[in-house]
Design an enzyme around this catalytic site. Structure first.
Site, PDB file in Angstrom:
ATOM      1  N   SER A  15       7.510-122.921 -16.560  1.00  0.00           N
ATOM      2  CA  SER A  15       6.273-123.116 -17.325  1.00  0.00           C
ATOM      3  C   SER A  15       5.430-124.259 -16.742  1.00  0.00           C
ATOM      4  O   SER A  15       4.273-124.416 -17.124  1.00  0.00           O
ATOM      5  CB  SER A  15       6.616-123.450 -18.767  1.00  0.00           C
ATOM      6  OG  SER A  15       7.322-124.683 -18.802  1.00  0.00           O
ATOM      7  N   CYS A  77      13.739-121.792 -15.384  1.00  0.00           N
ATOM      8  CA  CYS A  77      13.311-122.156 -16.735  1.00  0.00           C
ATOM      9  C   CYS A  77      14.304-121.521 -17.698  1.00  0.00           C
ATOM     10  O   CYS A  77      14.495-120.298 -17.665  1.00  0.00           O
ATOM     11  CB  CYS A  77      11.910-121.585 -16.955  1.00  0.00           C
ATOM     12  SG  CYS A  77      11.298-121.747 -18.645  1.00  0.00           S
ATOM     13  N   GLU A 156       5.220-133.565 -18.890  1.00  0.00           N
ATOM     14  CA  GLU A 156       4.090-133.047 -18.102  1.00  0.00           C
ATOM     15  C   GLU A 156       2.913-134.031 -18.094  1.00  0.00           C
ATOM     16  O   GLU A 156       2.073-133.985 -17.203  1.00  0.00           O
ATOM     17  CB  GLU A 156       3.633-131.689 -18.641  1.00  0.00           C
ATOM     18  CG  GLU A 156       4.639-130.565 -18.419  1.00  0.00           C
ATOM     19  CD  GLU A 156       4.545-129.895 -17.043  1.00  0.00           C
ATOM     20  OE1 GLU A 156       3.563-130.138 -16.306  1.00  0.00           O
ATOM     21  OE2 GLU A 156       5.486-129.147 -16.709  1.00  0.00           O
ATOM     22  N   CYS A 188      17.198-127.496 -20.463  1.00  0.00           N
ATOM     23  CA  CYS A 188      15.792-127.223 -20.130  1.00  0.00           C
ATOM     24  C   CYS A 188      15.563-127.900 -18.797  1.00  0.00           C
ATOM     25  O   CYS A 188      15.976-129.059 -18.608  1.00  0.00           O
ATOM     26  CB  CYS A 188      14.870-127.810 -21.196  1.00  0.00           C
ATOM     27  SG  CYS A 188      13.128-127.883 -20.725  1.00  0.00           S
TER      28      CYS A 188
HETATM   29  N1  DGL Z   1      11.429-125.880 -18.357  1.00  0.00           N
HETATM   30  C1  DGL Z   1      11.556-124.917 -19.363  1.00  0.00           C
HETATM   31  C2  DGL Z   1      12.956-124.641 -19.781  1.00  0.00           C
HETATM   32  O1  DGL Z   1      13.839-124.806 -18.984  1.00  0.00           O
HETATM   33  C3  DGL Z   1      10.482-124.643 -20.347  1.00  0.00           C
HETATM   34  C4  DGL Z   1       9.938-125.758 -21.110  1.00  0.00           C
HETATM   35  C5  DGL Z   1       8.742-125.378 -21.922  1.00  0.00           C
HETATM   36  O2  DGL Z   1       7.738-124.977 -21.342  1.00  0.00           O
HETATM   37  O3  DGL Z   1       8.822-125.494 -23.149  1.00  0.00           O
HETATM   38  O4  DGL Z   1      13.230-124.238 -20.880  1.00  0.00           O
END
Ligand code: DGL
Length: 276
Positions: A15, A77, A156, A188
């Site tokens: 994302s 992700c 971010e 995450c």
């Molecule tokens: N980096 C992502 C994950 O591993 C998504 C984080 C997001 O956009 O909420 O879940």
């Protein structure tokens, strides 16, 4: 017999900048591979969206990466993997995908207190994938799960090591520490970016589990088994696209020590993604 090679790129997406933690591990393990990366910053954070919506984005991103002639795609992700790994496999039979899943198994193997923690997005915890991992691997270990809404946006924004980031993390981690976790799964791909802050809060008694190196090993094995590894003289490289602001993305990349990369503008139009 002569071994076959393939210098086409590996596609990676997330994302936003989170999947760069996985990209860095792949780059370190496989420096000859050419990597192309897409961060869907326009739709970030995925973790606060419905799994159906994230699945729609992921299917379109996979189409766009395949149009770049990728030989393998890494869904870097956890949220998108939980929402879409099964769907992209069905839509692209035979094509190799590597997805993320919360590393509950190594946490369970490590624990001596019998309690481990997982931090991930709200959407990841709502997925069938997460439920199936816990039922397969937890055994008689207690697995505490804690969503961290707002943390991805905070990362971010560039606030990697900031008092506000630390305060947010303390609010989520201290109740888990009070229940004596001795392993913490980073579920995450954004969270390893704030690992130093997490370490400061949990201290040396809690093992932090980041699956990125294991994902890089998995990519290596798959490439070797499928005879898709880059040739010995290939020089590798990294090209990035974002659907957000390329200049902001480039600054964050630099802070993650990913140099020599060019960031291009990706475009979403009527549900179709183009990587110009
Ligand atoms: N980096 C992502 C994950 O591993 C998504 C984080 C997001 O956009 O909420 O879940």
């Amino acid at each position: 017999m002569l071994e076959r090679h393939d210098d086409r790129p590996i596609g990676i997406f997330d994302s936003g900048i989170g999947g760069l933690t996985v990209t860095a591990a792949i780059r370190q393990a496989l420096p000859r591979e050419r990597l192309i990366y897409f961060g869907d910053n326009l739709h970030m954070p995925y973790g606060q969206r419905s799994l159906q919506e994230v699945q729609r984005f992921s299917l379109a991103i996979v189409e766009a990466l395949r149009a770049q002639d990728c030989k393998l795609i890494v869904i870097a992700c956890n949220t998108a993997s939980a929402a879409a790994l099964a769907a992209v496999r069905t839509a692209h039979p035979g094509f190799p995908f590597v997805g993320m899943e919360p590393a509950v198994k190594p946490a369970v193997e490590h624990t001596s207190t019998g309690t481990v923690g997982v931090i991930a997005t709200t959407a990841t915890f709502q997925s069938e994938l997460y439920a199936s991992i816990v039922s397969r691997f937890a055994g008689d270990v207690t697995v505490l799960h804690q969503p961290c809404p707002g943390l991805v946006r905070q990362i971010e924004s560039g606030a990697f090591d900031h008092p506000a980031t630390e305060a947010m993390l303390r609010g989520w981690l201290e109740p888990m520490l009070a229940q004596h976790i001795d392993a913490l799964v980073l579920g995450c791909t954004h969270y390893p970016i704030v690992r130093p802050v997490i370490e400061r809060i949990v201290g040396p008694g809690v093992r932090i589990i980041d699956p990125a190196p294991a994902i890089a090993r998995r990519v290596d094995h798959l490439l070797q088994n499928l005879e898709l590894s880059a040739t010995d003289h290939a020089t590798g490289g990294l090209t990035c696209w974002t659907s957000g602001d390329p200049a902001t993305f480039a600054v964050l990349m630099e802070r993650l020590h990913l140099h020599q990369a060019e960031v291009r503008q990706a475009v979403w139009r009527e549900g179709v993604l183009t990587l110009p």
